[in-house]
Design a protein around this motif. Structure first.
Motif, PDB file in Angstrom:
ATOM      1  N   ASP A 250     -48.841 -75.936  37.639  1.00  0.00           N
ATOM      2  CA  ASP A 250     -48.405 -77.310  37.928  1.00  0.00           C
ATOM      3  C   ASP A 250     -46.918 -77.538  37.727  1.00  0.00           C
ATOM      4  N   HIS A 252     -44.154 -76.801  39.079  1.00  0.00           N
ATOM      5  CA  HIS A 252     -43.288 -77.165  40.205  1.00  0.00           C
ATOM      6  C   HIS A 252     -43.488 -78.615  40.642  1.00  0.00           C
ATOM      7  N   GLU A 253     -44.586 -79.235  40.211  1.00  0.00           N
ATOM      8  CA  GLU A 253     -44.868 -80.622  40.588  1.00  0.00           C
ATOM      9  C   GLU A 253     -44.672 -81.590  39.421  1.00  0.00           C
ATOM     10  N   ILE A 262     -37.411 -73.440  38.468  1.00  0.00           N
ATOM     11  CA  ILE A 262     -38.571 -72.618  38.820  1.00  0.00           C
ATOM     12  C   ILE A 262     -38.046 -71.389  39.551  1.00  0.00           C
ATOM     13  N   ASP A 271     -40.940 -71.450  45.185  1.00  0.00           N
ATOM     14  CA  ASP A 271     -41.628 -72.709  45.487  1.00  0.00           C
ATOM     15  C   ASP A 271     -42.612 -73.080  44.388  1.00  0.00           C
ATOM     16  N   ARG A 272     -43.327 -72.072  43.895  1.00  0.00           N
ATOM     17  CA  ARG A 272     -44.306 -72.335  42.853  1.00  0.00           C
ATOM     18  C   ARG A 272     -44.788 -71.027  42.264  1.00  0.00           C
TER      19      ARG A 272
END
Length: 306
Positions: A250, A252-253, A262, A271-272
């Motif tokens: 989670d 990255h959000e 990140i 990105d994640r």
């Protein structure tokens, strides 16, 4: 090399062939110990700095604290996990498979960019050389990184073999340098005729000013390789494991966490971190590098020392 192998044997004797239990809980007083493979030299301003923002972000989102360090070698990181000297490790894909088979590491997360969790390796030559195809490497030399590295050791050997060049029979010399950067420097300085390294490491060395891109030419490109994963020790408590998975998945959000924190291999923003990936991702490597068993690896190392 003899010293590393001796340490491996001693570790096996001391721990009876079974991985030691993880000892840390993740509190500020007992932070989880993180070991990172020295993919690009392992300097404090290199590999460790690449991952500190990520682990600091995980601390903010989960409350789990970390002591992040870079191992002296790929082998040292594997042994650190198996000896219970680390709870978390960032490993090369081959190193992860080795540690997982020994019961020392379980997959936690793997970096993802543009929906992909793979990267590439290459065999590089000097742009001024007359090496235009793999067959031209017959009778010439190559620099490879750690024998535990997928992109600077296993995949370059696989590429050569697939192209009909037997590394043991057809090359005049194999130099084991210990890292991608060292192999590329050996090529730049004319000590070898070719070098195996990841695209990420090559790009990083160029961006940092250590290499001039125009001095090199890509001779061969590998098939996709699974990104180096973050692994956790099987001995961690179920609660800590669950918290780590949620936080990495989670982060990255999470509000307040900057996207540039990140980061992953080579310090690149990702990105994640995918926590749903399974070990099936690494099984595809078997077809590409499965021929590199213990005996073959020993023969390569023996040739490198001759």
């Amino acid at each position: 090399m003899r010293f590393v192998m001796l340490m491996v044997v001693l570790a096996g004797l001391c721990f009876g062939g079974f991985p030691a239990k993880a000892e840390r809980t993740g509190t500020a007083a007992s932070p989880l110990r993180v070991l990172l493979i020295p993919a690009d030299g392992g300097t404090e301003d290199g590999t460790r700095a690449d991952f500190l923002p990520l682990f600091n972000a995980i601390t903010r989102t989960s409350g789990i604290h970390f002591d992040v360090r870079t191992g002296q070698s790929y082998a040292a990181v594997i042994e650190g996990m198996c000896a219970g000297q680390a709870e978390i490790a960032w490993l090369g894909p081959v190193s992860y498979v080795e540690a997982h088979k020994r019961g020392c590491a379980d997959l936690l997360a793997i970096e993802e960019r543009d929906g992909s969790s793979t990267y590439y390796a290459g065999i590089f030559v000097s742009s001024a050389s007359g090496v235009d195809n793999p067959a031209d490497l017959q009778g010439k030399s190559i620099a490879l990184g750690s024998q535990h590295s997928a992109s600077s050791f296993s995949y370059p050997l696989s590429m050569l073999s697939k192209a009909g060049v037997d590394p043991l029979r057809d090359l005049s010399a194999i130099r084991i340098t210990g890292s991608h950067a060292n192999s590329l420097l050996a090529l730049q300085n004319g000590l070898v005729d070719a070098a195996g390294a990841s695209f990420v490491s090559f790009e990083r060395a160029v961006n940092q000013g250590g290499l001039k891109a125009s001095d090199f030419r890509l001779l061969m490109k590998s098939d996709p390789i699974p990104n180096p994963p973050i692994a956790m020790h099987p001995g961690l408590s179920p609660q800590v494991k669950a918290s780590l998975r949620k936080s990495f998945g989670d982060v990255h959000e999470t509000p307040g966490i900057r996207p540039e924190s990140i980061r992953g291999y080579g310090g690149k923003q990702v990105d994640r971190y995918n926590t749903d990936a399974t070990d099936a991702l690494f099984e595809a490597m078997a077809g590409a590098i499965g021929f590199i068993d213990t005996d073959y690896q020993a023969a390569i190392l023996q040739k490198s020392g001759s």
